[in-house]
Motif scaffolding. Structure first.
Motif, PDB file in Angstrom:
ATOM      1  N   LEU A 112      57.155  27.848  32.483  1.00  0.00           N
ATOM      2  CA  LEU A 112      57.557  26.941  31.560  1.00  0.00           C
ATOM      3  C   LEU A 112      56.840  25.508  31.539  1.00  0.00           C
ATOM      4  O   LEU A 112      56.711  25.073  30.562  1.00  0.00           O
ATOM      5  N   GLY A 113      56.291  25.230  32.862  1.00  0.00           N
ATOM      6  CA  GLY A 113      55.700  23.939  32.822  1.00  0.00           C
ATOM      7  C   GLY A 113      54.095  24.025  32.434  1.00  0.00           C
ATOM      8  O   GLY A 113      53.487  22.936  32.572  1.00  0.00           O
ATOM      9  N   GLY A 114      53.762  25.192  32.286  1.00  0.00           N
ATOM     10  CA  GLY A 114      52.313  25.425  32.140  1.00  0.00           C
ATOM     11  C   GLY A 114      51.425  25.447  33.327  1.00  0.00           C
ATOM     12  O   GLY A 114      50.296  25.388  33.276  1.00  0.00           O
ATOM     13  N   ARG A 115      52.208  25.667  34.389  1.00  0.00           N
ATOM     14  CA  ARG A 115      51.752  25.912  35.721  1.00  0.00           C
ATOM     15  C   ARG A 115      51.162  27.184  36.043  1.00  0.00           C
ATOM     16  O   ARG A 115      51.891  28.218  35.713  1.00  0.00           O
ATOM     17  N   PHE A 116      50.063  27.771  36.639  1.00  0.00           N
ATOM     18  CA  PHE A 116      49.539  28.897  36.911  1.00  0.00           C
ATOM     19  C   PHE A 116      49.796  29.195  38.455  1.00  0.00           C
ATOM     20  O   PHE A 116      49.581  28.471  39.405  1.00  0.00           O
ATOM     21  N   ALA A 117      49.805  30.363  38.688  1.00  0.00           N
ATOM     22  CA  ALA A 117      49.612  31.074  40.138  1.00  0.00           C
ATOM     23  C   ALA A 117      49.175  32.353  39.806  1.00  0.00           C
ATOM     24  O   ALA A 117      49.191  33.174  38.826  1.00  0.00           O
ATOM     25  N   ALA A 118      48.527  32.858  41.000  1.00  0.00           N
ATOM     26  CA  ALA A 118      47.830  34.430  41.065  1.00  0.00           C
ATOM     27  C   ALA A 118      47.872  34.806  42.474  1.00  0.00           C
ATOM     28  O   ALA A 118      48.081  34.380  43.343  1.00  0.00           O
ATOM     29  N   HIS A 119      47.675  36.161  42.578  1.00  0.00           N
ATOM     30  CA  HIS A 119      47.773  37.099  43.466  1.00  0.00           C
ATOM     31  C   HIS A 119      46.822  38.094  43.517  1.00  0.00           C
ATOM     32  O   HIS A 119      46.783  38.827  42.526  1.00  0.00           O
ATOM     33  N   THR A 120      45.887  38.515  44.294  1.00  0.00           N
ATOM     34  CA  THR A 120      44.918  39.219  44.544  1.00  0.00           C
ATOM     35  C   THR A 120      45.025  40.002  46.045  1.00  0.00           C
ATOM     36  O   THR A 120      44.864  39.386  46.776  1.00  0.00           O
ATOM     37  N   GLY A 121      45.631  41.020  45.680  1.00  0.00           N
ATOM     38  CA  GLY A 121      45.653  41.930  47.067  1.00  0.00           C
ATOM     39  C   GLY A 121      44.508  42.310  47.648  1.00  0.00           C
ATOM     40  O   GLY A 121      43.307  42.413  47.231  1.00  0.00           O
ATOM     41  N   THR A 122      44.704  42.233  49.056  1.00  0.00           N
ATOM     42  CA  THR A 122      43.494  42.529  49.898  1.00  0.00           C
ATOM     43  C   THR A 122      42.890  43.772  49.958  1.00  0.00           C
ATOM     44  O   THR A 122      41.628  43.840  50.104  1.00  0.00           O
ATOM     45  N   ASP A 123      43.626  44.837  49.301  1.00  0.00           N
ATOM     46  CA  ASP A 123      42.992  46.170  49.270  1.00  0.00           C
ATOM     47  C   ASP A 123      42.545  46.354  47.659  1.00  0.00           C
ATOM     48  O   ASP A 123      42.134  47.576  47.402  1.00  0.00           O
ATOM     49  N   CYS A 124      42.412  45.349  46.781  1.00  0.00           N
ATOM     50  CA  CYS A 124      42.137  45.511  45.420  1.00  0.00           C
ATOM     51  C   CYS A 124      40.601  45.793  45.670  1.00  0.00           C
ATOM     52  O   CYS A 124      39.739  45.261  46.427  1.00  0.00           O
ATOM     53  N   ILE A 125      39.856  46.595  44.813  1.00  0.00           N
ATOM     54  CA  ILE A 125      38.524  46.994  44.944  1.00  0.00           C
ATOM     55  C   ILE A 125      37.569  45.863  44.415  1.00  0.00           C
ATOM     56  O   ILE A 125      37.732  45.523  43.429  1.00  0.00           O
ATOM     57  N   ASP A 126      36.601  45.770  45.311  1.00  0.00           N
ATOM     58  CA  ASP A 126      35.689  44.684  44.893  1.00  0.00           C
ATOM     59  C   ASP A 126      34.853  44.931  43.424  1.00  0.00           C
ATOM     60  O   ASP A 126      34.778  46.261  43.016  1.00  0.00           O
TER      61      ASP A 126
END
Length: 248
Positions: free
Chosen positions: A86-100
């Motif tokens: 709601l405040g326009g703040r961003f967050a992200a997660h990239t898992g360790t086994d996601c393909i390069d």
């Protein structure tokens, strides 16, 4: 297998655009409302989208929501998500086994994340292009940004689908475009956006909203705007890019 961009325009509109060498990515990745947005991708868990959207709508910060989702999900290593609260703040997660290549970046007014990409340059080019085209209409700006990412290598497996969703402060979308199985999906989104200028964007001016339940229940002004847009297009020598077929 996917890269996506979440952004908030200067007028408060929220947009999410995604492209992938995966069928109908526009149907499974975006979870957007009038105030928040989630992109759930890689080995997509849609609950990150539905629950994340609801919790942020209730006021929880993106950082806390995504941390909690990751902590509870036994498949966190193969998940990727980014979101805006709601405040326009961003967050992200990239898992360790996601393909390069897999990763994400966060800026003041947008975030980009991707996996199975040609390299980090893809999300950097996407972000840079978004920042460089602030004068463009929001939808066009999002498409141009993703095209820049594609030109930088995009999904390293190729192209298949794309989707674009924009909300203007409402639970329902103002614009929702998809190319589910196409040789040039971002190009197809650009064509659809062009076609939208003929009638859709004018119709949308009268669309009802939560505070204006009936919207504009007459066609006053809408038909005139459509006629003016058509006259301008013809005067400029631009043929319609619509695939519509009229019955004579």
């Amino acid at each position: 297998m996917t890269f996506s961009l979440i952004a908030k325009d200067a007028d408060g509109s929220i947009g999410l655009i995604v492209a992938s060498k995966f069928f109908a990515c526009g149907a499974v990745v975006p979870f957007v409302s009038g105030n928040v947005a989630v992109a759930s991708q890689a080995f997509c868990n849609p609950i990150w989208g539905t629950e994340g959207r609801a919790r942020m709508e209730a006021g929880e910060p993106a950082e806390a929501v995504i941390a909690d989702l990751a902590s509870r999900d036994e498949g966190r290593a193969i998940r990727q998500a980014h979101m805006m609260d709601l405040g326009g703040r961003f967050a992200a997660h990239t898992g360790t086994d996601c393909i390069d290549w897999a990763g994400h970046l966060i800026r003041n007014d947008h975030s980009v994340a991707g996996n199975m990409l040609a390299g980090q340059k893809v999300i950097e080019a996407t972000s840079d292009a978004y920042a460089e085209h602030s004068e463009k209409p929001f939808a066009e700006r999002l498409i141009l940004a993703m095209k820049a990412g594609e030109a930088a290598g995009g999904d390293k497996r190729g192209r298949q689908a794309a989707g674009l969703v924009i909300h203007k402060g409402q639970s329902h979308a103002w614009l929702d475009l998809r190319a589910d199985d196409h040789a040039d999906p971002l190009g197809e989104l650009a064509r659809l956006w062009d076609v939208a200028q003929e009638r859709y964007v004018h119709f949308a001016k009268g669309m009802p909203s939560a505070d204006r339940f009936s919207g504009y229940p007459t066609r006053d002004g809408i038909d005139a705007d459509i006629a003016a847009a058509e006259a301008q297009r013809i005067a400029e020598g631009r043929p319609s890019r619509s695939h519509a077929v009229e019955i004579e």
